[in-house]
Design an enzyme around this catalytic site. Structure first.
Site, PDB file in Angstrom:
ATOM      1  N   TYR A   1      -2.039  -1.059  10.480  1.00 22.95           N
ATOM      2  CA  TYR A   1      -2.158  -1.348   9.038  1.00 22.95           C
ATOM      3  C   TYR A   1      -0.906  -0.852   8.311  1.00 22.95           C
ATOM      4  O   TYR A   1      -0.286  -1.575   7.533  1.00 22.95           O
ATOM      5  CB  TYR A   1      -3.404  -0.649   8.479  1.00 22.95           C
ATOM      6  CG  TYR A   1      -3.602  -0.844   6.984  1.00 22.95           C
ATOM      7  CD1 TYR A   1      -4.163  -2.012   6.485  1.00 22.95           C
ATOM      8  CD2 TYR A   1      -3.197   0.139   6.067  1.00 22.95           C
ATOM      9  CE1 TYR A   1      -4.337  -2.190   5.115  1.00 22.95           C
ATOM     10  CE2 TYR A   1      -3.369  -0.040   4.702  1.00 22.95           C
ATOM     11  CZ  TYR A   1      -3.943  -1.203   4.234  1.00 22.95           C
ATOM     12  OH  TYR A   1      -4.095  -1.389   2.879  1.00 22.95           O
TER      13      TYR A   1
ATOM     14  N   SER B   1       0.868  -1.190   0.000  1.00 21.73           N
ATOM     15  CA  SER B   1       0.000   0.000   0.000  1.00 21.73           C
ATOM     16  C   SER B   1       0.901   1.235   0.000  1.00 21.73           C
ATOM     17  O   SER B   1       2.064   1.144   0.418  1.00 21.73           O
ATOM     18  CB  SER B   1      -0.846  -0.012   1.283  1.00 21.73           C
ATOM     19  OG  SER B   1      -1.494   1.225   1.478  1.00 21.73           O
TER      20      SER B   1
HETATM   21  N1  LIG Z   1      -8.493  -0.712  -1.746  1.00 27.56           N
HETATM   22  C1  LIG Z   1      -7.492   0.074  -1.438  1.00 27.56           C
HETATM   23  O1  LIG Z   1      -7.581   1.304  -1.428  1.00 27.56           O
HETATM   24  C2  LIG Z   1      -6.154  -0.509  -1.126  1.00 27.56           C
HETATM   25  C3  LIG Z   1      -5.055   0.357  -1.107  1.00 27.56           C
HETATM   26  C4  LIG Z   1      -3.812  -0.163  -0.811  1.00 27.56           C
HETATM   27  C5  LIG Z   1      -3.678  -1.517  -0.552  1.00 27.56           C
HETATM   28  N2  LIG Z   1      -4.755  -2.330  -0.569  1.00 27.56           N
HETATM   29  C6  LIG Z   1      -4.557  -3.738  -0.290  1.00 27.56           C
HETATM   30  O2  LIG Z   1      -5.117  -4.501  -1.327  1.00 27.56           O
HETATM   31  C7  LIG Z   1      -5.490  -5.790  -0.830  1.00 27.56           C
HETATM   32  C8  LIG Z   1      -6.931  -6.076  -1.245  1.00 27.56           C
HETATM   33  O3  LIG Z   1      -7.765  -5.094  -0.655  1.00 27.56           O
HETATM   34  P1  LIG Z   1      -9.207  -4.715  -1.226  1.00 27.56           P
HETATM   35  O4  LIG Z   1      -9.306  -3.247  -1.137  1.00 27.56           O
HETATM   36  O5  LIG Z   1      -9.470  -5.401  -2.508  1.00 27.56           O
HETATM   37  O6  LIG Z   1     -10.118  -5.326  -0.056  1.00 27.56           O
HETATM   38  P2  LIG Z   1     -11.518  -6.070  -0.084  1.00 27.56           P
HETATM   39  O7  LIG Z   1     -11.948  -6.065   1.343  1.00 27.56           O
HETATM   40  O8  LIG Z   1     -12.422  -5.494  -1.104  1.00 27.56           O
HETATM   41  O9  LIG Z   1     -11.142  -7.548  -0.548  1.00 27.56           O
HETATM   42  C9  LIG Z   1     -10.302  -8.346   0.242  1.00 27.56           C
HETATM   43  C10 LIG Z   1     -10.590  -9.816  -0.001  1.00 27.56           C
HETATM   44  O10 LIG Z   1      -9.711 -10.558   0.856  1.00 27.56           O
HETATM   45  C11 LIG Z   1     -10.459 -11.553   1.525  1.00 27.56           C
HETATM   46  N3  LIG Z   1      -9.845 -11.847   2.810  1.00 27.56           N
HETATM   47  C12 LIG Z   1      -9.890 -11.095   3.941  1.00 27.56           C
HETATM   48  N4  LIG Z   1      -9.230 -11.719   4.927  1.00 27.56           N
HETATM   49  C13 LIG Z   1      -8.746 -12.870   4.412  1.00 27.56           C
HETATM   50  C14 LIG Z   1      -7.980 -13.927   4.947  1.00 27.56           C
HETATM   51  N5  LIG Z   1      -7.606 -13.941   6.231  1.00 27.56           N
HETATM   52  N6  LIG Z   1      -7.633 -14.943   4.132  1.00 27.56           N
HETATM   53  C15 LIG Z   1      -8.023 -14.948   2.837  1.00 27.56           C
HETATM   54  N7  LIG Z   1      -8.772 -13.990   2.280  1.00 27.56           N
HETATM   55  C16 LIG Z   1      -9.122 -12.959   3.065  1.00 27.56           C
HETATM   56  C17 LIG Z   1     -11.854 -10.980   1.661  1.00 27.56           C
HETATM   57  O11 LIG Z   1     -12.833 -12.008   1.852  1.00 27.56           O
HETATM   58  C18 LIG Z   1     -12.021 -10.213   0.362  1.00 27.56           C
HETATM   59  O12 LIG Z   1     -12.562 -11.024  -0.660  1.00 27.56           O
HETATM   60  C19 LIG Z   1      -5.277  -5.712   0.683  1.00 27.56           C
HETATM   61  O13 LIG Z   1      -4.049  -6.307   1.023  1.00 27.56           O
HETATM   62  C20 LIG Z   1      -5.245  -4.234   0.960  1.00 27.56           C
HETATM   63  O14 LIG Z   1      -4.519  -3.910   2.135  1.00 27.56           O
HETATM   64  C21 LIG Z   1      -5.997  -1.860  -0.844  1.00 27.56           C
END
Ligand SMILES: NC(=O)c1ccc[n+]([C@@H]2O[C@H](COP(=O)([O-])OP(=O)(O)OC[C@H]3O[C@@H](n4cnc5c(N)ncnc54)[C@H](O)[C@@H]3O)[C@@H](O)[C@H]2O)c1
Length: 253
Positions: free
Chosen positions: A157, A144
């Protein structure tokens, strides 16, 4: 021929958001995608979407916070598709209630460490063992922009994402001569359930944060997916150990 034809890609957290976007993108490019998620229903939906678009995908349910489930996920991927060319360690959680460090609950602290840090470590260990045995591979960890600089009210986080960048860079140099490339992506706020739940906690934050992004918009899952395809492509064979911001210019400010 599509650029990832028959390559085997395993993606954690692929039931929603960024993970689903990457599953669809790799599927379109001809890869065989192992979709994994803790949530079976949403993971199966991703499989159906990949298949509907003409791609190949299968689902395995795993909670990345549990070593044995991750180990089994990688073993099942090899049983099903024969190898692991690309590991995308994406599953992550937002860290619970947004709060200053002194007010973060120990439950939120431990859960965030277990999923965001231990989960990536377990995935990398299992993927690396397989990639060493088969003679190469590529790993992309989803960190991130909060892994490159602080994010107020999300210290744990942010700490886990800094740690993911550390795992990425260190492993990249350890395996640089083993035909294994390891990089991280560092998205800024990108439309997904995770970000929506943060904005639901603080609607004014949604208006405020977009102003910090030079391009003036939040990311889309497809923005991240395209960068990950590029990182994993054969044209990038000299690129390892990077933590690439995908951020509309935010990291440049
Ligand atoms: N969306 C953003 O703005 C953003 C920005 C920077 C980084 N990220 C990172 O991107 C990644 C995905 O985030 P997102 O925004 O798509 O989130 P999201 O919540 O939309 O999707 C996350 C998915 O991961 C699954 N999940 C959660 N815990 C889990 C576990 N213990 N084991 C297996 N699966 C699990 C959930 O069921 C979900 O389907 C994360 O690592 C997040 O930190 C997201």
């Amino acid at each position: 021929m599509a650029s990832f034809q028959n390559q085997v890609v395993v993606i954690t957290g692929a039931g929603a958001g960024l993970g689903r976007g990457m599953a669809l993108a790799f599927g379109r490019e001809g890869a065989k995608v192992m979709v994994s998620d803790i949530d079976e229903e949403s993971g199966q939906e991703t499989v159906a979407l990949v298949q509907k678009a003409g791609g190949t995908a299968a689902f395995y349910k795993a909670n990345v916070a549990h070593y044995h489930q991750v180990d089994k996920l990688m073993a099942v991927t090899v049983e099903h598709f024969g190898r692991i060319d690309i590991g995308i360690n994406n599953a992550g959680i937002g860290g619970g209630q947004m709060a200053r460090l002194a007010d973060i609950s120990l439950i939120d602290y431990q859960k965030t460490i277990d999923v965001n840090l231990s989960g990536v470590f377990y995935c990398m260990q299992a993927e690396l063992k397989q990639m060493l045995a088969q003679g190469g591979g590529k790993i992309v960890n989803v960190a991130s922009v909060a892994g490159l600089r602080p994010l107020a009210n999300a210290s744990v986080y942010s700490a886990t994402k800094h740690a993911v960048v550390g795992l990425t860079k260190t492993a990249a140099i350890e395996y640089a001569r083993k035909n294994i490339r390891i990089n991280a992506v560092c998205p800024v706020f990108t439309h997904s359930n995770m970000v929506q739940s943060m904005f639901d906690q603080s609607p004014e934050l949604e208006q405020k944060l977009v102003k910090t992004i030079p391009m003036g918009r939040y990311g889309q899952p497809e923005d991240v997916a395209q960068a990950v395809l590029w990182l994993c492509s054969e044209q990038n064979n000299f690129l390892t150990g990077h933590a690439l911001p995908i951020d509309g210019g935010s990291a440049a400010v």
